[in-house]
Design a protein around this motif. Sequence first.
Motif, PDB file in Angstrom:
ATOM      1  N   ALA A  11       0.572  -1.217  -0.067  1.00 36.13           N
ATOM      2  CA  ALA A  11       0.092   0.021  -0.094  1.00 36.13           C
ATOM      3  C   ALA A  11       0.978   1.257  -0.051  1.00 36.13           C
ATOM      4  O   ALA A  11       0.525   2.267  -0.663  1.00 36.13           O
ATOM      5  CB  ALA A  11      -0.722  -0.024   1.258  1.00 36.13           C
ATOM      6  N   THR A  12       1.925   1.359   0.811  1.00 35.15           N
ATOM      7  CA  THR A  12       2.821   2.395   0.798  1.00 35.15           C
ATOM      8  C   THR A  12       3.348   2.433  -0.288  1.00 35.15           C
ATOM      9  O   THR A  12       3.503   3.749  -0.900  1.00 35.15           O
ATOM     10  CB  THR A  12       3.840   2.213   1.861  1.00 35.15           C
ATOM     11  N   ALA A  13       3.977   1.509  -0.964  1.00 27.58           N
ATOM     12  CA  ALA A  13       4.794   1.491  -2.328  1.00 27.58           C
ATOM     13  C   ALA A  13       3.794   2.248  -3.472  1.00 27.58           C
ATOM     14  O   ALA A  13       4.366   3.216  -4.059  1.00 27.58           O
ATOM     15  CB  ALA A  13       5.407   0.117  -2.729  1.00 27.58           C
ATOM     16  N   LEU A  14       2.758   1.640  -3.275  1.00 27.91           N
ATOM     17  CA  LEU A  14       1.676   2.202  -4.465  1.00 27.91           C
ATOM     18  C   LEU A  14       1.267   3.709  -4.498  1.00 27.91           C
ATOM     19  O   LEU A  14       1.008   4.434  -5.350  1.00 27.91           O
ATOM     20  CB  LEU A  14       0.447   1.123  -4.624  1.00 27.91           C
ATOM     21  N   THR A  15       1.024   3.994  -3.099  1.00 29.06           N
ATOM     22  CA  THR A  15       0.630   5.237  -2.922  1.00 29.06           C
ATOM     23  C   THR A  15       1.856   6.287  -3.249  1.00 29.06           C
ATOM     24  O   THR A  15       1.568   7.380  -4.061  1.00 29.06           O
ATOM     25  CB  THR A  15       0.398   5.473  -1.312  1.00 29.06           C
ATOM     26  N   LEU A  16       2.876   5.882  -3.146  1.00 29.36           N
ATOM     27  CA  LEU A  16       4.029   6.755  -3.147  1.00 29.36           C
ATOM     28  C   LEU A  16       4.391   7.047  -4.521  1.00 29.36           C
ATOM     29  O   LEU A  16       4.340   7.947  -5.182  1.00 29.36           O
ATOM     30  CB  LEU A  16       5.194   5.963  -2.717  1.00 29.36           C
ATOM     31  N   VAL A  17       4.181   5.745  -5.578  1.00 30.15           N
ATOM     32  CA  VAL A  17       4.495   6.104  -6.830  1.00 30.15           C
ATOM     33  C   VAL A  17       3.457   6.826  -7.583  1.00 30.15           C
ATOM     34  O   VAL A  17       3.777   7.563  -8.383  1.00 30.15           O
ATOM     35  CB  VAL A  17       4.666   4.679  -7.537  1.00 30.15           C
ATOM     36  N   MET A  18       2.256   6.667  -6.948  1.00 35.80           N
ATOM     37  CA  MET A  18       1.076   7.567  -7.690  1.00 35.80           C
ATOM     38  C   MET A  18       1.153   8.814  -7.569  1.00 35.80           C
ATOM     39  O   MET A  18       0.976   9.587  -8.376  1.00 35.80           O
ATOM     40  CB  MET A  18      -0.325   6.727  -7.260  1.00 35.80           C
ATOM     41  N   LEU A  19       1.436   9.298  -6.032  1.00 37.27           N
ATOM     42  CA  LEU A  19       1.629  10.655  -5.864  1.00 37.27           C
ATOM     43  C   LEU A  19       2.929  11.086  -6.820  1.00 37.27           C
ATOM     44  O   LEU A  19       3.018  12.337  -7.298  1.00 37.27           O
ATOM     45  CB  LEU A  19       2.156  10.881  -4.482  1.00 37.27           C
ATOM     46  N   LEU A  20       4.145  10.413  -7.004  1.00 36.86           N
ATOM     47  CA  LEU A  20       5.156  11.021  -7.512  1.00 36.86           C
ATOM     48  C   LEU A  20       4.900  11.050  -8.989  1.00 36.86           C
ATOM     49  O   LEU A  20       5.367  12.102  -9.754  1.00 36.86           O
ATOM     50  CB  LEU A  20       6.160  10.088  -7.423  1.00 36.86           C
ATOM     51  N   SER A  21       4.032  10.137  -9.662  1.00 36.10           N
ATOM     52  CA  SER A  21       3.832  10.139 -11.104  1.00 36.10           C
ATOM     53  C   SER A  21       2.882  11.634 -11.497  1.00 36.10           C
ATOM     54  O   SER A  21       3.166  11.969 -12.481  1.00 36.10           O
ATOM     55  CB  SER A  21       3.254   8.966 -11.798  1.00 36.10           C
TER      56      SER A  21
END
Lengths: 264, 283
Positions: A84-94
Amino acid sequence: MFSSFMINTWIVVTLVAVVAGLVGFFIVLRGASFAAHALPLGTFPGAALAGLLGINSFIGLIVFAGVGVAGINQLAKNGRHEVATALTLVMLLSLGTVFLSIGSQYSQQVYALLFGEVLGVSRAELLPVAAISILATGLTVRLFYPLILSSVSAELADVQGISAKKMELWFLAILALATAMALPVVGALLVFSLMVGPAAVARTLISRPVPAVLLSVAIALFTVWLAIALSYETNWPVGFFVGGFGALFYALAKGWQAFRRGGK
Amino acid sequence: MNLLVEPGFFTSAPVQTALIVGGGTAIVSGVVGVFTVIRGQSFAGHALADVSSAGGALSFLLGINPLIGLLGMALVAAIGMEMIDIRRARERDLMTGIVLGAGLGLSALLLYFDVTTHSTTGAAITVMFGSMFAIPPAIIPLALSLGGGALLAIFVIYRPLLLSSLDKELAEVMGINTRRLAMFYLMLLSLAVTLAAMTVGAVLSTALLIGPAATALRLTKRPLSAMLAAVIIGLVATWGGILLAYNSYYWTPGHGWPVSFFIVALIFVAYLAATHLIRIKGR
């Protein structure tokens, strides 16, 4: 180094270090390094968006930190926490890459947001940093024992009527506050080093909570002051010194621990 | 205006390079990613990618092949993470964090040197967020052979790796050296994230590694079919992302949207869709 334009810098980094040392202790206790790394990094697009819209960057940072906390919390409901942390991070970064490509901002600014820009903090930036650091410190002190209890044993906390889930949310909220505050100064990638390094050293050396927290704050202050002084002298980025000292101190603490165990 | 594919998509050389390298990355990331999610090492995967950015900055400084710099730094970080024998998950998390902090600090310093010596301020963005349409074609053979090597290695150690990922104690009882295996696996992980860092950038390579694998593990519990599903999802997202980014030059004239955004968005949508699919089936 102590000339008038550096005064604000010294005040701001001192505030940041106190909060980072305090919050960092709970990050280490809960094993939440990934969240502590992901929230600042995912918050950084908020500053880019604020720049695009022409609003105060603090608003952008707070909003994105909030979205990050909500994202981690929501996705973790039915899935692994770290996924969950990884996916939230990459979505915000993109989203951040989109803002950057639209805004065509100077890449120097992006670099500053990622790696920090401590030299030349303005008086206007001082006030929100002070306000948020008091808020974050107050919340942490207020929730000190329930947070420790739920970090060490969720069952024990449950018996005492403390909801582990609620504490997780509070913890993430404090983390988000500390992040939004420290990010423009020490940079998205290194807020994290300042939180994890000193606290890890303190936890290695002392197991009782209150002295460990105090030691963690003291090491964070020492690290950041030394880093600023060296950065001022060499002109190298502050982040290099903060990250490097974090690893160095941890290695020394681990060595000391092994030495003491061997001596017994 | 064409609806699906804008003119010149298949004949453009940068697009062809992006499709080949991106496809290879998606395959390797999908296979390695399934193990990463099962072993609960998403953070390590992300940290290796972030630290590898220091290698990217270094090769920029020295003017060598970026893949070599990225991979070298990721391998150093992998060794650093496994240096202490770690039993508890929280301690592993901490060690990863410390290595990550030191690596990012180094990356900051090297990028600073890039900026001051080459006066190219774009280096930070290229290294961090990737630029798929700017991959030099000369990199294809090296990238593909590294990817192929990683896949081969995974198939050789498939059974012991799977066993030690699912049940460490059982694996140890059966005489498998789990510590050496964990180290070897981290090296393969370094390879996968390095390839991904080339395409979508160091910070977003986590998307390719974790996203398709986590989605696939929602749909099926069997490891082999999960790997197959992860590879397919990764390929669709990568190629779809490249296509959308290419087309976006025609939506907003003269200005394209970043490829990384489309790839990550497609992966994210797939994960959400899979989660809801499970919920509906469960009812």
